[in-house]
Design an enzyme around this catalytic site. Structure first.
Site, PDB file in Angstrom:
ATOM      1  N   ASP A 139      50.372  43.025  44.900  1.00 51.78           N
ATOM      2  CA  ASP A 139      49.861  42.412  43.674  1.00 51.78           C
ATOM      3  C   ASP A 139      50.573  43.019  42.463  1.00 51.78           C
ATOM      4  O   ASP A 139      51.775  43.291  42.529  1.00 51.78           O
ATOM      5  CB  ASP A 139      48.340  42.664  43.610  1.00 51.78           C
ATOM      6  CG  ASP A 139      47.594  41.558  42.890  1.00 51.78           C
ATOM      7  OD1 ASP A 139      47.729  41.469  41.663  1.00 51.78           O
ATOM      8  OD2 ASP A 139      46.857  40.805  43.548  1.00 51.78           O
ATOM      9  N   HIS A 171      45.193  42.669  37.373  1.00 57.02           N
ATOM     10  CA  HIS A 171      44.811  41.812  38.487  1.00 57.02           C
ATOM     11  C   HIS A 171      44.693  42.586  39.800  1.00 57.02           C
ATOM     12  O   HIS A 171      43.727  42.422  40.571  1.00 57.02           O
ATOM     13  CB  HIS A 171      45.837  40.680  38.610  1.00 57.02           C
ATOM     14  CG  HIS A 171      45.492  39.607  39.582  1.00 57.02           C
ATOM     15  ND1 HIS A 171      45.870  39.645  40.899  1.00 57.02           N
ATOM     16  CD2 HIS A 171      44.816  38.436  39.424  1.00 57.02           C
ATOM     17  CE1 HIS A 171      45.443  38.550  41.515  1.00 57.02           C
ATOM     18  NE2 HIS A 171      44.799  37.793  40.634  1.00 57.02           N
ATOM     19  N   ASN A 185      27.370  54.886  44.538  1.00 53.89           N
ATOM     20  CA  ASN A 185      27.777  56.088  43.791  1.00 53.89           C
ATOM     21  C   ASN A 185      27.444  55.966  42.304  1.00 53.89           C
ATOM     22  O   ASN A 185      27.980  56.696  41.481  1.00 53.89           O
ATOM     23  CB  ASN A 185      29.271  56.351  43.973  1.00 53.89           C
ATOM     24  CG  ASN A 185      30.136  55.254  43.373  1.00 53.89           C
ATOM     25  OD1 ASN A 185      29.646  54.170  43.034  1.00 53.89           O
ATOM     26  ND2 ASN A 185      31.421  55.508  43.241  1.00 53.89           N
ATOM     27  N   THR A 187      28.307  53.968  40.149  1.00 54.08           N
ATOM     28  CA  THR A 187      29.489  53.690  39.331  1.00 54.08           C
ATOM     29  C   THR A 187      29.983  52.275  39.592  1.00 54.08           C
ATOM     30  O   THR A 187      30.160  51.882  40.755  1.00 54.08           O
ATOM     31  CB  THR A 187      30.615  54.695  39.654  1.00 54.08           C
ATOM     32  OG1 THR A 187      30.157  56.014  39.423  1.00 54.08           O
ATOM     33  CG2 THR A 187      31.844  54.425  38.787  1.00 54.08           C
ATOM     34  N   ILE A 189      30.951  48.793  40.605  1.00 57.95           N
ATOM     35  CA  ILE A 189      30.466  47.823  41.584  1.00 57.95           C
ATOM     36  C   ILE A 189      30.457  48.453  42.966  1.00 57.95           C
ATOM     37  O   ILE A 189      30.882  49.599  43.148  1.00 57.95           O
ATOM     38  CB  ILE A 189      31.367  46.569  41.596  1.00 57.95           C
ATOM     39  CG1 ILE A 189      32.777  46.932  42.128  1.00 57.95           C
ATOM     40  CG2 ILE A 189      31.452  45.934  40.224  1.00 57.95           C
ATOM     41  CD1 ILE A 189      33.622  45.739  42.492  1.00 57.95           C
ATOM     42  N   ASN A 263      44.573  27.973  42.720  1.00 58.38           N
ATOM     43  CA  ASN A 263      43.551  27.538  41.769  1.00 58.38           C
ATOM     44  C   ASN A 263      43.915  26.246  41.024  1.00 58.38           C
ATOM     45  O   ASN A 263      43.566  26.077  39.866  1.00 58.38           O
ATOM     46  CB  ASN A 263      43.292  28.649  40.743  1.00 58.38           C
ATOM     47  CG  ASN A 263      42.918  29.963  41.393  1.00 58.38           C
ATOM     48  OD1 ASN A 263      42.209  29.988  42.393  1.00 58.38           O
ATOM     49  ND2 ASN A 263      43.391  31.068  40.820  1.00 58.38           N
ATOM     50  N   VAL A 278      49.113  32.959  58.359  1.00 59.30           N
ATOM     51  CA  VAL A 278      48.331  33.580  57.286  1.00 59.30           C
ATOM     52  C   VAL A 278      46.926  33.005  57.291  1.00 59.30           C
ATOM     53  O   VAL A 278      46.729  31.808  57.522  1.00 59.30           O
ATOM     54  CB  VAL A 278      49.004  33.326  55.919  1.00 59.30           C
ATOM     55  CG1 VAL A 278      48.144  33.863  54.774  1.00 59.30           C
ATOM     56  CG2 VAL A 278      50.393  33.969  55.899  1.00 59.30           C
ATOM     57  N   ASP A 302      41.735  28.010  55.736  1.00 62.31           N
ATOM     58  CA  ASP A 302      41.068  28.464  56.963  1.00 62.31           C
ATOM     59  C   ASP A 302      39.614  28.872  56.778  1.00 62.31           C
ATOM     60  O   ASP A 302      38.808  28.734  57.706  1.00 62.31           O
ATOM     61  CB  ASP A 302      41.832  29.664  57.549  1.00 62.31           C
ATOM     62  CG  ASP A 302      43.249  29.294  57.919  1.00 62.31           C
ATOM     63  OD1 ASP A 302      43.423  28.398  58.765  1.00 62.31           O
ATOM     64  OD2 ASP A 302      44.185  29.899  57.355  1.00 62.31           O
ATOM     65  N   SER A 325      41.979  34.256  43.940  1.00 62.36           N
ATOM     66  CA  SER A 325      42.434  35.650  43.900  1.00 62.36           C
ATOM     67  C   SER A 325      41.297  36.615  44.146  1.00 62.36           C
ATOM     68  O   SER A 325      41.508  37.745  44.590  1.00 62.36           O
ATOM     69  CB  SER A 325      43.069  35.968  42.547  1.00 62.36           C
ATOM     70  OG  SER A 325      44.375  35.469  42.460  1.00 62.36           O
TER      71      SER A 325
END
Length: 567
Positions: A139, A171, A185, A187, A189, A263, A278, A302, A325
């Site tokens: 990425d 990103h 934790n 913190t 998410i 998208n 993939v 898929d 994404s």
């Protein structure tokens, strides 16, 4: 009705056998039978003799036990008959289990609807990942936030041709967080795979774009570094032999390549997602419909996954991260949970588990044989190798013959060549806790005084084999007796010089120490059950409050009545 159908989760223990009624009475048509689990000391027929006293509706042998279904009004008599049989080790009701969903304390978790929708929180009761699992984020790079600290491996930057894979766009950092932000934790998410490691591979620049050639190099390099999962939250409209060859190389190395469907809200194939090797991911809403901007096509998309997920940017601030994404790392995180199981499943097995266990959703935008990802179902669908070797289990704490009180932490060891499914803690034959994730630990709330309790571990491996261990402890929730003798009585005046008081204590399980308190502060201690303390009255104020207390060897405390002296 299947009387033995159990929902996976935390077992409920401690339901007492109850009921009664005449032996031989036929159960009413609307009266449910009760399933009893009968533990066996040796192979023996316990059902035949039981049938002469009560109505046995059904029975089924198990490893080291047999389940027996009897009418509800004959439970008490059945239990009495069975317990009198020398071949019977224990009798308990078969219990109903409920789904055990984990709720982490991360501030943004309440906004993570996708976790609950896809039953990731249920899957966490089985696994939260493994540091041995590596997910490559191909990425814009990754900024190491506190939620990822210690789990980001040295990466590679194919844009600038160096080893600095830091994120200059944001990103890639959000993508990595959806996959692997540490959960519970307090913190940010909760990512999906809490302990897996991230391999940052920078192939996109600060503007969010990059060449197919850099992407292909990044995929190949990720595979060479041992990535189990390769996440590609990127793509273009054109097919490419270069990308196909890179994907083939990675899959040949054992990696599962997962890519975003794109998208554009169109059915036209998007690459590399549309490459057959993939796993292509589309984006679904909280109602399991397709986001309008998600690409679609049952011939090449898929699986679906939540398309809007909270994620931390490079500055640590949580925002809504939407798009295929975002859906792609969601699936990659679930795949990483599956990769963390034992024995480690192959990439093809993980892919099949994800798609065949997916929750069916309406529409024709993904194959009817697939659907929206379901983490708990995917874990449950993993094949288990034939396994005849039982696990090994033992207690860590408490020690044998230990004195315990209050709420006790019981820690267990459990190992297996294939994998542990669950460990149960029993107190005098009753299940009081279940743990499915190492390290195995239980909080056991004790009751009673001077009571001997047999603790048991019942450990199941993924092949259904069972191992057991026992440990005897004594529960003591009652403090010692203690009294104070000698010295001035309470209310005495003109108390001068040094006065002496004796603390005398006794307890069935022994006294560890006695203490002298003056005005609420401990001034002297003695390791034993009786001691004569000297109170130097001139060191204190005009009014003294004198008291003694004692601790027993279990840690319980009791005070003798206080005396107030006036100088």
């Amino acid at each position: 009705m299947n009387l033995r159908a159990l929902t996976v989760g935390l077992l409920v223990g401690g339901i007492a056998l109850a009921g009664g009624g005449p032996a031989g009475a036929a159960p009413a048509e609307d009266e449910a039978a009760v399933s009893l689990i009968v533990g066996l000391r040796a192979d023996a027929d316990v059902v035949g003799p039981l049938e002469r006293r009560v109505d046995v509706v059904a029975s089924e042998p198990m490893v080291g036990a047999v389940t027996v279904d009897v009418p509800a009004d004959q439970v008490a008599e059945a239990a009495e008959v069975l317990r009198a049989d020398p071949a019977v080790a224990y009798v308990e009701r078969d219990q109903v289990a409920r789904i055990a969903a984990v709720s982490p304390d991360d501030p943004a978790f309440r906004h993570q609807w996708g976790i609950r929708k896809t039953r990731v929180d249920t899957a966490w009761a089985t696994t939260r990942g493994s540091a041995a699992t590596i997910v490559a984020v191909v990425d814009t790079g990754v900024t190491v936030l506190p939620d990822l600290a210690g789990r980001v491996l040295p990466g590679r930057d194919f844009v600038n041709n160096d080893s600095n894979a830091a994120d200059d766009q944001g990103h890639g950092t959000m993508t990595a967080g959806v996959i692997a932000a540490r959960g519970d934790n307090r913190t940010g998410i909760a990512g999906i795979c809490w302990t897996c490691r991230i391999l940052p591979v920078k192939v996109l620049g600060a503007k969010g774009s990059g060449s197919y050639s850099d992407i292909a190099q990044g995929v190949r390099w990720s595979a060479d570094q041992g990535a189990d999962i390769i996440n590609l939250s990127l793509g273009g409209a054109s097919d490419s032999r270069l990308l196909r060859d890179a994907v083939a190389y990675a899959t040949g190395k054992g990696a599962l390549v997962i890519a975003a469907a794109g998208n554009n809200g169109k059915s036209a194939p998007h690459y590399p997602a549309a490459i057959p090797a993939v796993l292509a991911v589309g984006a679904s809403t909280s109602t399991d419909s397709r986001y309008s901007w998600s690409n679609y096509g049952r011939s090449w998309v898929d699986i679906a996954a939540p398309g809007c997920n909270p994620a931390q940017g490079r500055n640590g601030v949580v925002g809504n991260f939407c798009g295929t994404s975002s859906a792609t790392p969601f699936v990659a995180g679930v795949a990483a949970l599956l990769a963390a199981t034992t024995p480690t499943p192959a990439a093809a097995v993980i892919r099949t588990a994800l798609t065949t266990s997916a929750h069916g959703i309406a529409g024709t935008w993904i194959p009817a044989s697939s659907g929206r990802v379901d983490a708990a179902a995917a874990l449950a669908s993993l094949p288990v190798t034939d396994d005849s070797v039982p696990p090994v289990t033992s207690f860590r704490t408490p020690g044998g013959n230990a004195l315990v009180r209050g709420t006790v932490t019981v820690a267990a060891r459990a190992t297996d060549d294939i994998g542990i499914a669950k460990v149960q803690l029993l107190a005098d034959g009753v299940v009081v806790g279940t743990d499915r994730v190492a390290p195995y630990s239980f909080s056991w709330k004790t009751s009673g005084r001077g009571k001997a309790v047999t603790l048991g571990l019942r450990t199941y491996d993924r092949g259904g084999n069972i191992a057991a261990a026992t440990r005897r402890v004594t529960v003591d929730n009652w403090g010692p007796s203690v009294r104070m003798t000698g010295g001035p009585a309470g209310g005495s005046r003109h108390v001068r010089k040094t006065k002496y008081v004796t603390a005398t204590a006794s307890d069935t399980n022994g006294v560890s120490r006695v203490e002298l308190l003056v005005d609420g502060k401990v001034t002297q201690r003695y390791a034993g059950s009786s001691h004569k303390f000297a109170v130097q009255t001139w060191k204190h104020g005009a009014v003294l409050t004198v008291r003694v207390r004692a601790y027993d060897k279990a840690g319980n405390v009791r005070y003798a009545p206080a005396r107030k002296w006036y100088r």
